[in-house]
Design an enzyme around this catalytic site. Structure first.
Site, mmCIF file in Angstrom:
data_model
loop_
_atom_site.group_PDB
_atom_site.id
_atom_site.type_symbol
_atom_site.label_atom_id
_atom_site.label_comp_id
_atom_site.label_asym_id
_atom_site.label_seq_id
_atom_site.Cartn_x
_atom_site.Cartn_y
_atom_site.Cartn_z
ATOM 1 N N ASN A 158 23.492 -11.600 69.696
ATOM 2 C CA ASN A 158 23.561 -11.713 70.812
ATOM 3 C C ASN A 158 24.531 -10.655 71.653
ATOM 4 O OD1 ASN A 158 21.951 -13.491 72.212
ATOM 5 N ND2 ASN A 158 23.370 -15.343 72.505
ATOM 6 N N HIS B 298 31.456 -16.946 77.097
ATOM 7 C CA HIS B 298 30.107 -16.600 76.850
ATOM 8 C C HIS B 298 28.992 -17.811 76.376
ATOM 9 C CE1 HIS B 298 26.302 -15.341 74.689
ATOM 10 N NE2 HIS B 298 26.579 -14.119 75.439
ATOM 11 N N GLY B 299 29.678 -18.487 75.631
ATOM 12 C CA GLY B 299 28.992 -19.825 75.337
ATOM 13 C C GLY B 299 28.083 -19.932 73.863
ATOM 14 N N ASP B 300 27.643 -18.633 73.725
ATOM 15 C CA ASP B 300 26.732 -18.579 72.456
ATOM 16 C C ASP B 300 26.910 -17.230 71.717
ATOM 17 O OD1 ASP B 300 24.625 -19.495 70.791
ATOM 18 O OD2 ASP B 300 23.050 -18.584 72.458
ATOM 19 N N ILE B 301 28.093 -16.978 71.255
ATOM 20 C CA ILE B 301 28.374 -15.716 70.595
ATOM 21 C C ILE B 301 28.036 -15.806 69.386
ATOM 22 C CG2 ILE B 301 30.322 -14.219 69.841
ATOM 23 C CD1 ILE B 301 29.616 -13.498 72.364
#
Length: 308
Positions: free
Chosen positions: A204, A197-200
Site C-alpha cells: 500500500n 491510514h489504517g492499512d499500512i
C-alpha cells in the site's frame, strides 16, 4: 478482509458514513475475476478518461488503468465502506505522502497511477528489509503530519471501534486475551492522536517515480499513530513475518525510524496481531490467522509476558 463489494456502484448522493457506524474489517487487494468493462463506462464518460490497460478486480474494488490526456491514472469503483471513507481521506491529504486525487464521487475516484518499478515487498524479501521499513516509516510520517491541518477534515472512524471484534472473540483463548488486554490499555490512554491510514503494509506504499513513495488505499481512521506502524511487522502478506530474527530486527528498525517507544510498538503489534487473526478467522482463513497468532507469540515473548 471480510467485507465484500456491495452492488452500490452509482453516483449516489449519500454521505461518507458516520463515526458511529459499526466497523468491518478492511479487505486486502486480492485478485478476483476480471470486472466487466461496463462498470467503468459511465465514469469514463463523466470524466473524459481513456482506457490504458486491462481491468482489475479485488475483493473490495474494481480498477481500470486510464489516462487523462497524457497523465497516467487509475479509475477505482467501489461499494466498500472503508474504501469510500478512505477516498475522502486520500482527497484531504492533497497528495502529501499519498497519491493525488483527480476526480472523486461517492463510489468512484480517479487517482494518479504509480509508474515506478521499485517495490517495498520485493525489497523486504530480497535483502533490503531495513530500507523498506525505513521508507514506509518516512511515508507514514508524512501522512500523519497532515493531521496538523484540521480544516475540512473528513469523517473518520475512531480506532477503538475496530477492536470490538477482538474483544468479542477473545473468550478463553489465552493469546487473544493477551492481545485484547494490551489493546484495551493502549486505547484507554492513547498518545499522539492522528488521522491514520489504517492499512499500512508493503503493497500500500508504491513507487511513484519522480514523486517518490506514496500511500494508497487508506481506511479513514483516527487514533494513536503507533497503530499505523504495527502492520509493517504483522503484515500477513509477508512470508517472513513469523521469522523471530526478522521480527526482532524490524521492531528495532521501525521503532527508531518512527521515533516510537520500543515497548509501546510491541504492544501495538500484539494488539493488532490479535485483531488481524480474528478477522482472518471470520474469513475462514485459518492459515493466515495462525500466522498472526505466531507473530503475537513473538510479541508476547519480547514483552516478557507469560501465557496463562
Amino acid at each position: 478482509m471480510r467485507k465484500n463489494m456491495t452492488s452500490s456502484m452509482t453516483d449516489g448522493k449519500q454521505g461518507l458514513g458516520s463515526a458511529g457506524q459499526e466497523p468491518h474489517a478492511p479487505t486486502r487487494a486480492q485478485a478476483t475475476s476480471d470486472p466487466p468493462i461496463d462498470v467503468f463506462v459511465p465514469w469514463m464518460r463523466k470524466w473524459g478518461l481513456r482506457q490504458d490497460g486491462a481491468p482489475i478486480a479485488t475483493q473490495a474494488n474494481w480498477l481500470l488503468p486510464v489516462k487523462i490526456d497524457n497523465i497516467a491514472a487509475m479509475l477505482k469503483v467501489t461499494g466498500d465502506e472503508h474504501e469510500i471513507r478512505g477516498a475522502g481521506v486520500l482527497e484531504w491529504w492533497q497528495g502529501h505522502g499519498a497519491a493525488r486525487i483527480f476526480f472523486r464521487s461517492t463510489n468512484a475516484l480517479v487517482m494518479e497511477r504509480a509508474q515506478g518499478e521499485r517495490s517495498l515487498m520485493h525489497m523486504a524479501l530480497h535483502g533490503s528489509d531495513d530500507q523498506a521499513s525505513q521508507i514506509a516509516c518516512q511515508t507514514v510520517a508524512q501522512l500523519h503530519a497532515n493531521t496538523l491541518r484540521a480544516s475540512d477534515r473528513p469523517e473518520l472512524i475512531p480506532l477503538h471501534l475496530w477492536f470490538d471484534d477482538l474483544t468479542e472473540a477473545a473468550g478463553n483463548n489465552p493469546i487473544l486475551r493477551r492481545c485484547c488486554s494490551q489493546a484495551q490499555r493502549l486505547l484507554a490512554e492513547p498518545q499522539d492522536i492522528v488521522v491514520l491510514h489504517g492499512d499500512i503494509h508493503h503493497d500500500n506504499i508504491l513507487d511513484f517515480d519522480a514523486r517518490g513513495w506514496l500511500a494508497i488505499d487508506p481506511k479513514g481512521l483516527i487514533g494513536e499513530r503507533g497503530f499505523d506502524y504495527a502492520n509493517l511487522i504483522v503484515n500477513p502478506d509477508l512470508p517472513t513475518a513469523e521469522d523471530p530474527i526478522r521480527f526482532t530486527r524490524q521492531v528495532q528498525v521501525v521503532s527508531q525510524a518512527a521515533d516510537l517507544n520500543h515497548r509501546r510498538l510491541l504492544c501495538w503489534i500484539l494488539a493488532f496481531a490479535g485483531l488481524s487473526a480474528v478477522w482472518f478467522t471470520q474469513d475462514a482463513n485459518d492459515a493466515q490467522a495462525q500466522q498472526n497468532l505466531n507473530v503475537a507469540r513473538l510479541a508476547i515473548q519480547a514483552l516478557s509476558l507469560n501465557l496463562d
